[in-house]
Design a protein around this motif. Structure first.
Motif, short mmCIF file in Angstrom:
data_model
loop_
_atom_site.label_atom_id
_atom_site.label_comp_id
_atom_site.label_asym_id
_atom_site.label_seq_id
_atom_site.Cartn_x
_atom_site.Cartn_y
_atom_site.Cartn_z
N GLU A 156 7.33 5.50 9.17
CA GLU A 156 7.98 6.26 8.10
C GLU A 156 9.45 6.48 8.43
O GLU A 156 10.33 6.35 7.56
CB GLU A 156 7.27 7.60 7.92
N PRO A 184 1.58 2.99 2.07
CA PRO A 184 1.72 4.03 1.05
C PRO A 184 2.20 3.44 -0.27
O PRO A 184 3.16 2.65 -0.31
CB PRO A 184 2.75 4.99 1.65
N GLY A 185 1.51 3.81 -1.36
CA GLY A 185 1.84 3.30 -2.68
C GLY A 185 1.07 2.05 -3.06
O GLY A 185 1.07 1.65 -4.22
N GLU A 212 -2.17 -0.25 -3.92
CA GLU A 212 -3.48 -0.06 -4.55
C GLU A 212 -4.49 -0.94 -3.82
O GLU A 212 -4.30 -2.14 -3.69
CB GLU A 212 -3.42 -0.43 -6.03
N VAL A 262 -4.98 4.43 -4.75
CA VAL A 262 -3.62 4.28 -4.22
C VAL A 262 -3.55 4.94 -2.84
O VAL A 262 -3.96 6.09 -2.67
CB VAL A 262 -2.59 4.90 -5.17
N VAL A 263 -3.03 4.21 -1.86
CA VAL A 263 -2.89 4.72 -0.49
C VAL A 263 -1.77 5.75 -0.45
O VAL A 263 -0.65 5.49 -0.89
CB VAL A 263 -2.61 3.57 0.49
N THR A 264 -2.08 6.93 0.09
CA THR A 264 -1.04 7.93 0.33
C THR A 264 -0.72 8.03 1.82
O THR A 264 0.43 8.27 2.19
CB THR A 264 -1.47 9.31 -0.20
N VAL A 265 -1.74 7.86 2.66
CA VAL A 265 -1.55 7.87 4.12
C VAL A 265 -2.35 6.70 4.69
O VAL A 265 -3.56 6.61 4.45
CB VAL A 265 -2.02 9.19 4.76
N ARG A 282 -5.72 8.33 3.74
CA ARG A 282 -6.08 9.02 2.51
C ARG A 282 -5.68 8.19 1.32
O ARG A 282 -4.65 7.48 1.33
CB ARG A 282 -5.42 10.39 2.42
N VAL A 283 -6.50 8.27 0.27
CA VAL A 283 -6.18 7.61 -0.99
C VAL A 283 -6.37 8.60 -2.13
O VAL A 283 -7.08 9.59 -2.01
CB VAL A 283 -7.10 6.36 -1.22
N GLU A 284 -5.75 8.30 -3.27
CA GLU A 284 -5.93 9.14 -4.45
C GLU A 284 -5.89 8.27 -5.68
O GLU A 284 -5.55 7.10 -5.62
CB GLU A 284 -4.85 10.21 -4.52
#
Length: 486
Positions: free
Chosen positions: A382, A438-439, A441, A461-464, A484-486
């Motif tokens: 990051e 991140p970001g 799919e 969508v991957v956030t972490v 994590r995904v959302e």
């Protein structure tokens, strides 16, 4: 019988119920009831209709009263809108209390018309009466379908419908030479209509639908004994299997419930030796249910929740344990995304021990270095992305507005990049890598990601990103820390 004779017989007050029924059939076949403009004809038809409706309410002989109701409903089918309304209004007093047993009518068409009368009312007696009529029905498929479809829509849940049918079948003992075979045929035809109603209806399954189905097949034979004829047993088993299949494919929440498949185990025990017969139609139905169970195993496996009771259903559906093990092993081989302990369970058939199941957690506690290096790798990735996006513009701005700070910032950037390289090298030595960007799919997998929110989808969508250990061949191995995904 000529039309004129039929009109006289139909309208005469002293005609027997049987003669009036024959006369009405002649009038309907000749389409006399639909003719307009002939006042004498219309008067005779009204007189006959009034005789039927009066008998439906006042006739003291149960069979004839029920026949009058059925004949009135037959007239209703060809009446115009006003005629339908008049017949319904006149029949209302006859439908307040429970009707005579539908089995008093010998013709299947008459029983179907009596069933149509039941659909008009919402009295408390109707549901139990129709369930009993279904359990008594031999060959009247139209009436059976009308009543089962109405029961499914009339009662609050599918379980309630099945329980009511079970209670009705339990009280019946056919006076036939082999009552078990008679019950088996009736139950088979009932399941055929029930599963179609399940597919067409949006009723919720209710509690313990699987156990209700098991109770239905057990209770149905509690008085008659089990069926004896192989064809009866095979056809019953096929319809039961297809009923379970249609239930789980239209109510997805049921597919992972092992109790949904218990009735199938009962059907298998009907056969000699406890093995399924070589009936192609039954084998096709079993194949569909095997596919349902396989999907359920995968669904639970992706959540890291192996279910031994559900896995055991493959043994019930397959005649040979080798085939059941082969199906399970194929699932493990085809789905590399499953957690390793789940894949091992599918491959061996043995539930992982508590120690084995917690192996990843133990490794995580004992290898803090790996977890720390992984977290550092995630952080420096990051930072690296952020530094690359601002470094050039930041130094250019400092050289213009505050040139004294520019060398210090350049030195900081250089030291940061060296730190990035060292963390990356340490992660490489431990075969640690990030899984997901991140970001991005990706297909959701409980092995790699925790879900943010309550509504999982196939693509998330991957956030972490997850922290994983790569295998020697470069593939993904163990998960050190989930993303994590959302």
């Amino acid at each position: 019988m000529s039309v004129d004779v039929a009109l006289r017989v139909f309208s005469a007050p002293d005609s027997s119920p049987e003669d009036r029924q024959v006369a009405l059939s002649v009038l309907m076949e000749r389409k006399v009831l639909a003719k307009k403009g002939d006042e004498d004809l219309a008067k005779a038809v009204r007189a006959g209709r009034d005789q039927l409706l009066r008998a439906a309410v006042e006739e003291h002989r149960p069979g004839y009263r029920l026949l009058a109701i059925a004949e009135a409903m037959r007239m209703r089918q060809v009446a115009d809108k006003d005629g339908k309304r008049d017949i319904e209004r006149a029949l209302a007093p006859a439908l307040v209390d429970e009707l005579p047993e539908m089995s008093l009518l010998t013709r299947a068409d008459d029983r179907a018309n009596a069933a149509r009368a039941c659909l008009l009312v919402r009295q408390p007696w109707v549901a139990g009466y129709m369930a009993a009529a279904v359990a008594d029905e031999d060959s009247g498929e139209i009436g059976r379908e009308l009543m089962i479809v109405d029961l499914v829509e009339r009662l609050p849940t599918l379980s309630a419908t099945v329980h009511l049918l079970a209670s009705a079948f339990e009280r019946r003992l056919p006076s036939t030479e082999v009552p078990g075979d008679t019950v088996g045929r009736r139950l088979t035809r009932t399941l055929t209509k029930l599963r179609l109603a399940i597919v067409q209806s949006e009723r919720e399954p209710g509690e313990d639908l699987g156990r209700a189905l098991t109770g239905l097949v057990i209770d149905a034979f509690s008085r008659s004994g089990k069926p004896q004829e192989d064809k009866v047993k095979s056809e019953l088993s096929r319809e039961l299997v297809l009923t379970v299949h249609d239930a789980v494919r239209t109510r997805f929440s049921l597919v992972t419930d092992p109790t949904m498949y218990e009735a199938v185990r009962y059907c298998r025990r009907l056969f000699a030796g406890g093995n399924w017969p070589g009936d192609p139609k039954l084998e096709d139905a079993l194949s569909r249910l095997i596919a349902d169970v396989s999907e359920a195993l995968l669904l639970l496996g992706r959540q890291g929740a192996p279910n031994q009771d559900l896995r055991a259903q493959l043994d019930v559906l397959c005649n040979y344990p080798e085939r059941a093990r082969g199906i399970s092993r194929e699932l493990a081989a085809r789905h590399q995304e499953l957690p390793e302990q789940v894949r091992e369970w599918l491959d061996t058939g043995r539930m992982p021990s508590a120690e084995k199941a917690s192996e990843a957690a133990i490794e995580l506690a004992a290898s803090n270095a790996d977890a720390s290096i992984g977290l550092a790798l995630r952080a420096v990735r990051e930072m690296q992305d952020a530094l690359e996006s601002v470094q050039e513009r930041l130094i250019a701005s400092l050289e213009m507005y505050d040139p004294i700070l520019a060398p210090s910032v350049e030195q900081f950037a250089s030291s940061a990049k060296a730190g990035f390289a060292q963390v990356t090298q340490a992660a490489k030595l431990r075969r640690l890598e990030l899984y997901g960007t991140p970001g991005e799919e990706v297909d959701f997998s409980a092995k790699f990601f925790d879900l943010v929110g309550q509504h999982p989808r196939q693509r998330m969508v991957v956030t972490v990103p997850a922290i994983v250990r790569t295998r020697a061949d470069g593939g993904v191995g163990d998960v050190i820390l989930k993303g994590r995904v959302e």
